[in-house]
Write an enzyme that holds these catalytic residues in place. Structure first.
Site, PDB file in Angstrom:
ATOM      1  N   ARG A 271      36.199 -46.900 -38.271  1.00 44.64           N
ATOM      2  CA  ARG A 271      35.899 -47.114 -39.684  1.00 44.64           C
ATOM      3  C   ARG A 271      36.571 -48.407 -40.160  1.00 44.64           C
ATOM      4  O   ARG A 271      37.795 -48.530 -40.128  1.00 44.64           O
ATOM      5  CB  ARG A 271      36.407 -45.930 -40.512  1.00 44.64           C
ATOM      6  CG  ARG A 271      36.340 -46.119 -42.008  1.00 44.64           C
ATOM      7  CD  ARG A 271      34.939 -46.212 -42.520  1.00 44.64           C
ATOM      8  NE  ARG A 271      34.913 -46.097 -43.974  1.00 44.64           N
ATOM      9  CZ  ARG A 271      33.854 -46.388 -44.724  1.00 44.64           C
ATOM     10  NH1 ARG A 271      32.736 -46.816 -44.151  1.00 44.64           N
ATOM     11  NH2 ARG A 271      33.915 -46.232 -46.035  1.00 44.64           N
ATOM     12  N   GLU A 366      47.861 -12.006 -38.567  1.00 44.28           N
ATOM     13  CA  GLU A 366      48.954 -11.741 -37.617  1.00 44.28           C
ATOM     14  C   GLU A 366      50.311 -11.747 -38.322  1.00 44.28           C
ATOM     15  O   GLU A 366      51.335 -12.063 -37.718  1.00 44.28           O
ATOM     16  CB  GLU A 366      48.958 -12.792 -36.491  1.00 44.28           C
ATOM     17  CG  GLU A 366      47.703 -12.860 -35.673  1.00 44.28           C
ATOM     18  CD  GLU A 366      47.602 -11.730 -34.658  1.00 44.28           C
ATOM     19  OE1 GLU A 366      48.583 -10.975 -34.517  1.00 44.28           O
ATOM     20  OE2 GLU A 366      46.562 -11.611 -34.026  1.00 44.28           O
TER      21      GLU A 366
END
Length: 380
Positions: A271, A366
């Site tokens: 870019r 979790e």
């Protein structure tokens, strides 16, 4: 002293999984993400089943690969770079199988584990969380009552990955609502058991490939031989499963972070703004340097936790650290990648947009990040 050098077999397995990810899983991941949660597509699960990686921890004597946790973490990192939802499906299978592997009878192991190793995919589910019992397990309301030689189960579980398509469910319930932890019971529930019903399909922000549902248990009757482990041991069995699973959740975080980092790094070198790649700006290159460091640090924590698990050493703190680091770096890397990619990265369907949506669930599952901090603090 820990040695994290990969063996030849581990290196070959990583290459095998990486090729499968690049050639078949990654091209399908975007389409399946766009399809949403409502229907489960077995296509990706079948790819893993063909190479016996849908439940890689099943011991070889039951037809599995018998991978240790270190090697399993390597596999999950690779899968998560393309489809964190698929990695979540595998982790759910591992969670469901873990109590059977750890404490199941020979009959239970021979009945349920071989199915998880077949070339035709079989899934399993791990049912613990309830609407009122997330981090607070003691608030569990699902109840099993002894009736002769049977258990009669009533209650509901939520956010159950694979629950709607599982061949069996590993279920945690209480037998005494006033002493949930002390009376906890682990049961293996075949899919076709009368009284087991699939409730609402949960439509999620990310990991959409991992279909997640509510499970209802209405006067479900099971013979007592469906109980896993000795009476009074289910809470300990649950903690063992959690502690092991947290290291794998950390591996998923590392995989998402790595994918976001690699995309942003490549983008920043291609870019051009003001006649030069944006990477030459320290605001970009320094951010990427810091991300690279955090990803490597999180990976080392995951590897250490798995190394301890595989040697049956004390791994509770290490697993919580691995999970905390992995979940954080996934969110940080995906958010940073979106900033580097600018408006393009904010568009629906862009890889970075999906990485951020997938990453955002990790601090919640979790055990939340605060739960991990509580565990670590209690062991300092």
């Amino acid at each position: 002293m820990a040695d994290f050098a990969l063996t030849r077999e581990q290196s070959l397995l990583v290459e095998e999984v990486r090729a499968l990810v690049q050639e078949k899983i990654a091209p399908a991941a975007r389409e399946l993400d766009c399809a949403g949660d409502e229907r489960f597509d077995f296509t990706l699960a079948e790819l893993l089943a063909r190479v016996n990686l849908l439940t890689p921890t099943v011991p070889q004597e039951y037809g599995g690969r018998g991978l240790d946790y270190f090697t399993t973490a390597l596999v999950l990192e690779e899968l998560s770079t393309a489809c964190a939802g698929l990695a979540a499906v595998v982790t759910a299978n591992i969670h469901a199988a873990s109590p059977i592997i750890l404490a199941g009878t020979p009959e239970q192991k021979n009945t349920y584990l071989p199915d998880l190793t077949q070339a035709s995919p079989h899934l399993a589910a791990f049912a613990l969380t309830e609407k009122s019992a997330g981090s607070d397990i003691g608030a569990m309301e699902s109840l099993a009552v002894a009736e002769g030689e049977d258990w009669l189960v009533n209650g509901a579980k939520d956010y159950v990955i694979n629950g709607g398509v599982a061949s069996f469910v590993t279920l945690f319930v209480a037998t005494n609502p006033r002493n949930v932890r002390g009376s906890m019971l682990c049961l293996v529930v075949p899919q076709d058991t009368p009284g087991l019903k699939v409730g609402a399909v949960r439509h999620k922000m990310g990991i959409r490939y991992a279909q997640t549902v509510q499970l209802l248990f209405e006067n479900l009757r099971l013979a007592k031989e469906h109980a896993i482990g000795i009476p009074g041991s289910a809470y300990l069995l649950l903690m063992q499963t959690f502690d092991r699973g947290r290291s794998l959740a950390g591996a998923i975080g590392v995989g998402i972070a790595r994918a976001a980092f690699e995309y942003a790094l490549q983008y920043s070198k291609e870019r051009y703004q003001f006649g030069r790649p944006i990477y030459v700006n320290q605001g970009v290159s320094f951010a990427l340097a810091e991300l690279a460091t955090r990803i490597e640090a999180a990976r080392m924590l995951v590897w250490k936790a798995c190394w301890l698990i595989d040697r049956e050493l004390d791994y509770t703190m290490a697993s919580s650290m691995a999970k905390l680091a992995g979940s954080r770096v996934a969110v940080e890397a995906a958010a940073a990648a979106m900033e580097i990619c600018g408006g393009e990265g904010y568009l629906q369907g862009h890889p970075v947009e999906r990485y951020l949506r997938d990453a955002r669930v990790l601090p919640l599952i979790e055990g939340t990040d605060n739960v991990q901090k509580a565990v670590i603090a209690s062991l300092l």
